[in-house]
Design a protein around this motif. Sequence first.
Motif, short mmCIF file in Angstrom:
data_model
loop_
_atom_site.label_atom_id
_atom_site.label_comp_id
_atom_site.label_asym_id
_atom_site.label_seq_id
_atom_site.Cartn_x
_atom_site.Cartn_y
_atom_site.Cartn_z
N GLU A 34 0.83 -1.20 0.00
CA GLU A 34 0.00 0.00 0.00
C GLU A 34 0.87 1.26 0.00
O GLU A 34 0.56 2.24 -0.69
CB GLU A 34 -0.95 -0.02 1.20
CG GLU A 34 -2.03 -1.08 1.05
CD GLU A 34 -2.79 -1.36 2.35
OE1 GLU A 34 -2.45 -0.76 3.40
OE2 GLU A 34 -3.71 -2.21 2.30
N GLU A 35 1.97 1.23 0.75
CA GLU A 35 2.90 2.37 0.77
C GLU A 35 3.54 2.56 -0.60
O GLU A 35 3.67 3.70 -1.07
CB GLU A 35 3.98 2.17 1.84
CG GLU A 35 3.46 2.31 3.25
CD GLU A 35 4.53 2.04 4.31
OE1 GLU A 35 5.75 2.11 3.99
OE2 GLU A 35 4.14 1.76 5.46
N TRP A 36 3.95 1.45 -1.23
CA TRP A 36 4.52 1.57 -2.57
C TRP A 36 3.49 2.14 -3.53
O TRP A 36 3.82 2.94 -4.40
CB TRP A 36 5.03 0.22 -3.07
CG TRP A 36 6.28 -0.25 -2.40
CD1 TRP A 36 7.29 0.53 -1.89
CD2 TRP A 36 6.65 -1.61 -2.16
NE1 TRP A 36 8.27 -0.28 -1.35
CE2 TRP A 36 7.91 -1.59 -1.51
CE3 TRP A 36 6.07 -2.83 -2.44
CZ2 TRP A 36 8.58 -2.75 -1.13
CZ3 TRP A 36 6.74 -3.99 -2.06
CH2 TRP A 36 7.97 -3.95 -1.42
N GLY A 37 2.25 1.72 -3.39
CA GLY A 37 1.19 2.26 -4.22
C GLY A 37 1.06 3.77 -4.05
O GLY A 37 0.95 4.51 -5.03
N THR A 38 1.10 4.22 -2.81
CA THR A 38 1.04 5.66 -2.54
C THR A 38 2.18 6.39 -3.22
O THR A 38 1.98 7.44 -3.85
CB THR A 38 1.05 5.91 -1.01
OG1 THR A 38 -0.09 5.28 -0.43
CG2 THR A 38 1.03 7.40 -0.70
N GLU A 39 3.39 5.83 -3.14
CA GLU A 39 4.55 6.43 -3.82
C GLU A 39 4.34 6.51 -5.32
O GLU A 39 4.80 7.45 -5.97
CB GLU A 39 5.82 5.63 -3.53
CG GLU A 39 6.32 5.71 -2.11
CD GLU A 39 7.48 4.76 -1.85
OE1 GLU A 39 8.12 4.29 -2.82
OE2 GLU A 39 7.75 4.49 -0.67
N VAL A 42 -0.98 5.38 -6.92
CA VAL A 42 -2.09 4.47 -7.22
C VAL A 42 -2.61 3.85 -5.92
O VAL A 42 -1.90 3.76 -4.93
CB VAL A 42 -1.66 3.33 -8.19
CG1 VAL A 42 -1.24 3.91 -9.53
CG2 VAL A 42 -0.56 2.47 -7.60
N THR A 43 -3.85 3.43 -5.97
CA THR A 43 -4.46 2.73 -4.85
C THR A 43 -4.18 1.24 -5.01
O THR A 43 -4.31 0.69 -6.10
CB THR A 43 -5.98 2.97 -4.82
OG1 THR A 43 -6.21 4.37 -4.72
CG2 THR A 43 -6.63 2.25 -3.65
N VAL A 44 -3.81 0.59 -3.92
CA VAL A 44 -3.54 -0.84 -3.91
C VAL A 44 -4.51 -1.50 -2.93
O VAL A 44 -4.64 -1.06 -1.80
CB VAL A 44 -2.09 -1.13 -3.49
CG1 VAL A 44 -1.86 -2.61 -3.27
CG2 VAL A 44 -1.12 -0.58 -4.53
#
Length: 141
Positions: A34-39, A42-44
Amino acid sequence: MFLILNGPNLNLLGTREPGVYGAGTLEDLERQCEEWGTELGVTVTCHQSNFEGQLLEWVQQAGEQGFRGIVINPGALTHYSYALRDAIAGQALPVVEVHLSNVDAREAFRHVSVTAPVCRGKISGLGWAGYRFALEYLSEL
């Protein structure tokens, strides 16, 4: 918006064979994704199931739920689930197969993936980083 699916036994991350799969839990991995998605902007959304049918339904419904791609670690289903293979092939979203361990360096039965041929790609043996690389790839499509 990307969907991350983890299959059978991945709920045991952190306790099941930590020498192979690492000490981090599934919850830790999902939070990291989820953190990588934020970076990546995008939403994960992450799901895990020990039940083949549930994974099939999530794959089948992903497009109509607005997801743009799927990252999947099918676990042992990788090696024998033609139903999961057909579900992946039967929908239009790009799918990347991910495995925490290097399945090609393990037992012979793990060397065959029935799901990888219908995925855009397969990442194996890079631990959690494989999920990040899959998300980066899908984000660039």
